[in-house]
Design a protein around this motif. Structure first.
Motif, PDB file in Angstrom:
ATOM      1  N   ALA A 180     -14.400  -3.266   9.442  1.00 45.14           N
ATOM      2  CA  ALA A 180     -13.442  -2.678   8.492  1.00 45.14           C
ATOM      3  C   ALA A 180     -12.262  -2.043   9.227  1.00 45.14           C
ATOM      4  O   ALA A 180     -12.407  -1.485  10.314  1.00 45.14           O
ATOM      5  N   LYS A 181     -11.112  -2.123   8.594  1.00 47.18           N
ATOM      6  CA  LYS A 181      -9.909  -1.446   9.083  1.00 47.18           C
ATOM      7  C   LYS A 181      -9.259  -0.759   7.893  1.00 47.18           C
ATOM      8  O   LYS A 181      -9.208  -1.321   6.798  1.00 47.18           O
ATOM      9  N   MET A 182      -8.761   0.451   8.121  1.00 46.53           N
ATOM     10  CA  MET A 182      -8.238   1.272   7.035  1.00 46.53           C
ATOM     11  C   MET A 182      -6.863   1.822   7.370  1.00 46.53           C
ATOM     12  O   MET A 182      -6.572   2.121   8.528  1.00 46.53           O
ATOM     13  N   GLY A 183      -6.048   1.972   6.344  1.00 46.24           N
ATOM     14  CA  GLY A 183      -4.730   2.549   6.573  1.00 46.24           C
ATOM     15  C   GLY A 183      -3.939   2.680   5.286  1.00 46.24           C
ATOM     16  O   GLY A 183      -4.287   2.101   4.245  1.00 46.24           O
ATOM     17  N   LEU A 184      -2.855   3.447   5.366  1.00 44.35           N
ATOM     18  CA  LEU A 184      -1.911   3.612   4.263  1.00 44.35           C
ATOM     19  C   LEU A 184      -0.534   3.195   4.797  1.00 44.35           C
ATOM     20  O   LEU A 184       0.225   4.034   5.289  1.00 44.35           O
ATOM     21  N   PRO A 185      -0.206   1.901   4.715  1.00 45.63           N
ATOM     22  CA  PRO A 185       1.013   1.389   5.341  1.00 45.63           C
ATOM     23  C   PRO A 185       2.254   1.422   4.449  1.00 45.63           C
ATOM     24  O   PRO A 185       3.253   0.755   4.736  1.00 45.63           O
ATOM     25  N   GLU A 186       2.235   2.210   3.373  1.00 47.73           N
ATOM     26  CA  GLU A 186       3.315   2.149   2.385  1.00 47.73           C
ATOM     27  C   GLU A 186       4.692   2.455   2.953  1.00 47.73           C
ATOM     28  O   GLU A 186       5.699   1.947   2.448  1.00 47.73           O
ATOM     29  N   VAL A 187       4.774   3.299   4.022  1.00 51.21           N
ATOM     30  CA  VAL A 187       6.100   3.621   4.567  1.00 51.21           C
ATOM     31  C   VAL A 187       6.812   2.378   5.090  1.00 51.21           C
ATOM     32  O   VAL A 187       8.046   2.346   5.148  1.00 51.21           O
ATOM     33  N   SER A 188       6.053   1.351   5.447  1.00 50.15           N
ATOM     34  CA  SER A 188       6.660   0.105   5.913  1.00 50.15           C
ATOM     35  C   SER A 188       7.438  -0.592   4.802  1.00 50.15           C
ATOM     36  O   SER A 188       8.285  -1.446   5.061  1.00 50.15           O
ATOM     37  N   LEU A 189       7.133  -0.232   3.543  1.00 47.98           N
ATOM     38  CA  LEU A 189       7.826  -0.795   2.387  1.00 47.98           C
ATOM     39  C   LEU A 189       8.843   0.185   1.804  1.00 47.98           C
ATOM     40  O   LEU A 189       9.410  -0.054   0.740  1.00 47.98           O
ATOM     41  N   GLY A 190       9.038   1.305   2.496  1.00 51.51           N
ATOM     42  CA  GLY A 190       9.930   2.322   1.954  1.00 51.51           C
ATOM     43  C   GLY A 190       9.298   3.120   0.837  1.00 51.51           C
ATOM     44  O   GLY A 190       9.991   3.698  -0.005  1.00 51.51           O
ATOM     45  N   LEU A 191       7.956   3.161   0.827  1.00 52.04           N
ATOM     46  CA  LEU A 191       7.217   3.838  -0.229  1.00 52.04           C
ATOM     47  C   LEU A 191       6.270   4.878   0.355  1.00 52.04           C
ATOM     48  O   LEU A 191       6.141   5.002   1.575  1.00 52.04           O
ATOM     49  N   ILE A 192       5.596   5.597  -0.528  1.00 52.61           N
ATOM     50  CA  ILE A 192       4.484   6.456  -0.155  1.00 52.61           C
ATOM     51  C   ILE A 192       3.265   6.010  -0.958  1.00 52.61           C
ATOM     52  O   ILE A 192       3.411   5.278  -1.947  1.00 52.61           O
TER      53      ILE A 192
END
Length: 258
Positions: A129-141
């Protein structure tokens, strides 16, 4: 349980297993999937035959590899806020589910997928498993509760590191930071989940529901978790489960909770 298009619901003994079933999309969350999950969760909360709930993804690669980005295109600010609120309703239903909810994280849990896992009471992950919150890469949170739940689990500094870098962490790192409770090989993931749930099923159904409720109260800034604990502790004393549990302890036998 009705037929769904994006999820599969199976009841195994006393456990409801809900699989996000969009393997070709790495089980990405779209609005229809969220709606189906909300419907299933509400129905399972009322099903007295179900003692616990497991959320997982179909296939060996992903739990949920994020939101379906296609849905984000051409949305207005008001529509985006509506979508976020719609997702929050699902996450809050899971967090406040009156029975144990375990996320069996069988692969990628990114963005909305990690938010879904964090809304569950417990997370057990497979070693891949790999986990993350990558939304900043889309200009989001994160929009489904991630900005609030991740700091509660891993602390403010680690949460900000993950959110501001957008980078993934592996299962071992997630375990080190308290994001997941345990890491096992993928082939024994569900076995591990069932084993833990079966330990819980031997305990008082009423006490488990009460514990979930009071713990959640402590994370609500508008409520006093300590007062809630005092009140709930007293309420337990009037329950049949309490009488059976104490009698069994004094008689040196296993309790038989109804």
């Amino acid at each position: 349980m009705e037929n769904f298009q994006n999820i599969v619901v199976e009841i195994v003994d006393q456990t409801a297993v809900v699989r996000i079933n969009r393997e070709s999309k790495l089980n990405a969350l779209n609005k229809e999937t969220i709606a189906e999950l909300k419907h299933a969760v509400a129905s399972l909360a009322e099903n007295n035959e179900v003692r616990g709930l497991v959320l997982t993804g179909t296939g060996p690669k992903a739990f949920v590899a994020g939101a379906d980005i296609q849905e984000f295109l051409a949305k207005s600010k008001a529509e985006a806020m509506e979508l976020s609120a719609f997702g929050h309703e699902l996450m809050d239903r899971l967090a406040n589910f009156p029975k144990p909810v375990i996320a069996a994280v069988n692969g990628f849990a990114l963005g909305g997928g990690l938010e879904l896992a964090m809304a569950c009471h417990i997370r057990i992950a497979s070693s891949n498993a790999k986990m993350g919150l990558p939304e900043v890469s889309l200009g989001l949170i994160p929009g489904y509760g991630g900005t609030q739940r991740l700091p509660q689990l891993v602390g403010k500094a680690k949460a900000l590191e993950m959110m501001l870098s957008g980078e993934m962490i592996d299962a071992a790192d997630a375990h080190k930071w308290g994001l997941v409770n345990k890491v096992v090989e993928q082939e024994v993931l569900m076995e591990e989940v069932y084993s833990l749930l079966n330990k819980m099923y031997a305990k008082s159904r009423n006490a488990i529901a009460t514990a979930i409720e009071v713990v959640n109260t402590g994370f609500n800034a508008e409520q006093d978790g300590y007062k809630a604990e005092i009140n709930a502790f007293g309420q337990c004393f009037g329950s049949d489960d309490f009488k059976e549990g104490v009698s069994a302890f004094l008689e040196k036998r296993k309790p038989d909770f109804k």
